[in-house]
Scaffold this active site. Structure first.
Site, PDB file in Angstrom:
ATOM      1  CD  GLU A  61     -82.784  48.348 -40.975  1.00  0.00           C
ATOM      2  OE1 GLU A  61     -81.346  47.952 -41.216  1.00  0.00           O
ATOM      3  OE2 GLU A  61     -83.173  47.474 -40.218  1.00  0.00           O
ATOM      4  CG  ASP A  62     -81.523  46.405 -44.464  1.00  0.00           C
ATOM      5  OD1 ASP A  62     -81.997  46.420 -43.643  1.00  0.00           O
ATOM      6  OD2 ASP A  62     -81.048  44.796 -44.664  1.00  0.00           O
ATOM      7  CG  ASP A  89     -91.561  43.352 -42.541  1.00  0.00           C
ATOM      8  OD1 ASP A  89     -92.463  43.853 -43.030  1.00  0.00           O
ATOM      9  OD2 ASP A  89     -91.030  42.109 -42.339  1.00  0.00           O
ATOM     10  CG  PHE A 143     -87.581  37.915 -47.982  1.00  0.00           C
ATOM     11  CD1 PHE A 143     -88.048  38.247 -46.875  1.00  0.00           C
ATOM     12  CD2 PHE A 143     -86.439  37.616 -48.467  1.00  0.00           C
ATOM     13  CE1 PHE A 143     -86.769  38.305 -45.841  1.00  0.00           C
ATOM     14  CE2 PHE A 143     -85.536  37.640 -47.548  1.00  0.00           C
ATOM     15  CZ  PHE A 143     -85.743  37.885 -46.120  1.00  0.00           C
ATOM     16  NE  ARG A 202     -75.558  39.850 -45.457  1.00  0.00           N
ATOM     17  CZ  ARG A 202     -76.595  40.180 -44.639  1.00  0.00           C
ATOM     18  NH1 ARG A 202     -77.273  41.348 -44.874  1.00  0.00           N
ATOM     19  NH2 ARG A 202     -76.719  39.396 -43.693  1.00  0.00           N
TER      20      ARG A 202
HETATM   21  P1  IMP Z   1     -88.425  44.539 -38.591  1.00  0.00           P
HETATM   22  O1  IMP Z   1     -87.748  44.616 -37.380  1.00  0.00           O
HETATM   23  O2  IMP Z   1     -89.524  43.860 -38.999  1.00  0.00           O
HETATM   24  O3  IMP Z   1     -88.561  45.872 -39.270  1.00  0.00           O
HETATM   25  O4  IMP Z   1     -87.420  43.956 -39.820  1.00  0.00           O
HETATM   26  C1  IMP Z   1     -86.485  44.476 -40.312  1.00  0.00           C
HETATM   27  C2  IMP Z   1     -85.215  43.565 -40.532  1.00  0.00           C
HETATM   28  O5  IMP Z   1     -85.532  42.380 -41.144  1.00  0.00           O
HETATM   29  C3  IMP Z   1     -84.233  44.357 -41.493  1.00  0.00           C
HETATM   30  O6  IMP Z   1     -83.048  44.951 -41.010  1.00  0.00           O
HETATM   31  C4  IMP Z   1     -83.933  43.251 -42.339  1.00  0.00           C
HETATM   32  O7  IMP Z   1     -82.419  42.767 -41.990  1.00  0.00           O
HETATM   33  C5  IMP Z   1     -84.985  42.047 -42.388  1.00  0.00           C
HETATM   34  N1  IMP Z   1     -85.908  42.204 -43.381  1.00  0.00           N
HETATM   35  C6  IMP Z   1     -87.214  42.585 -43.162  1.00  0.00           C
HETATM   36  N2  IMP Z   1     -87.733  42.398 -44.552  1.00  0.00           N
HETATM   37  C7  IMP Z   1     -86.739  41.904 -45.486  1.00  0.00           C
HETATM   38  C8  IMP Z   1     -86.790  41.623 -46.729  1.00  0.00           C
HETATM   39  O8  IMP Z   1     -87.645  41.697 -47.342  1.00  0.00           O
HETATM   40  N3  IMP Z   1     -85.529  41.195 -47.341  1.00  0.00           N
HETATM   41  C9  IMP Z   1     -84.380  41.033 -46.503  1.00  0.00           C
HETATM   42  N4  IMP Z   1     -84.330  41.255 -45.086  1.00  0.00           N
HETATM   43  C10 IMP Z   1     -85.516  41.852 -44.763  1.00  0.00           C
HETATM   44 MG    MG Z   2     -80.957  44.166 -41.451  1.00  0.00          MG
END
Ligand code: IMP
Ligand code: MG
Length: 172
Positions: A96-97, A100, A149, A162
């Site tokens: 995963e990138d 959060d 972010f 990207r």
């Molecule tokens: P989560 O479900 O809240 O853990 O969010 C994860 C997804 O939200 C990641 O796969 C990203 O695509 C996006 N995301 C969360 N934070 C960021 C950020 O700081 N930059 C870019 N994408 C983010």
């Molecule tokens: Mg993502």
């Protein structure tokens, strides 16, 4: 105009990806590892990670959509691309990138477990814990991100940025 503040350059990223690849190569020696990249954000990281590994692996991708605001996921997650590789009784590493809240990953872990993999572990380029709501363990994190972010190296804001080689803090 949005402002991009440099956080990690190409060289920093290369070093941290190489470091995590060494750990994974050693932990998964003599096992059948399948890397599953989470689209779209992980496409750059996965391609670099795979080339830094010194063990043979198989690859696949999964894609999910989350309806939320531009900068946070809502938890309302929908699978838009299934896995195509057989993971039954295999060691799976989700790539995963950025993590959060953890909602995206916990949704994907639940989905993957229905295919009975032997193990499922997580490798994330960036681990941003300030808003974590799910109790998930990031087994391999390249970098702990502070608040804010982040974009570049696969990560987007409304599909922009990207393509950038480095990682930047986006100030809107
Ligand atoms: P989560 O479900 O809240 O853990 O969010 C994860 C997804 O939200 C990641 O796969 C990203 O695509 C996006 N995301 C969360 N934070 C960021 C950020 O700081 N930059 C870019 N994408 C983010
Ligand atoms: Mg993502």
């Amino acid at each position: 105009m949005p402002e991009l503040i440099p956080v990690l350059n190409k060289n920093d990223i290369d070093n941290m990806v190489a470091r995590v690849a060494r750990r994974i190569s050693s932990d998964y020696q003599d096992r059948e590892l399948i890397l599953i990249g989470i689209l779209k954000g992980a496409f750059v990281f996965l391609s670099d990670l795979a080339r830094h590994l010194t063990i043979p692996v198989k690859l696949d991708f999964i894609r999910v959509c989350s309806y939320g605001s531009d900068v946070s996921s809502s938890g309302n997650i929908r699978l838009t691309k299934e896995i195509e590789i057989d993971v039954n009784n295999k060691d799976v590493l989700l790539v995963e990138d950025i993590v959060d809240t953890g909602l995206t990953l916990s949704f994907i872990i639940d989905y993957l477990k229905t295919f009975n993999p032997k193990t499922v572990k997580i490798c994330a380029l960036l681990d941003k814990h300030e808003r974590r709501s799910e109790n998930i363990k990031i087994d391999y994190a390249c970098h702990e991100a502070a608040e804010g972010f982040l974009v570049g190296y696969g990560l987007d804001y409304n599909e922009d940025y990207r393509y950038l080689a480095g990682i930047y803090h986006l100030k809107l």
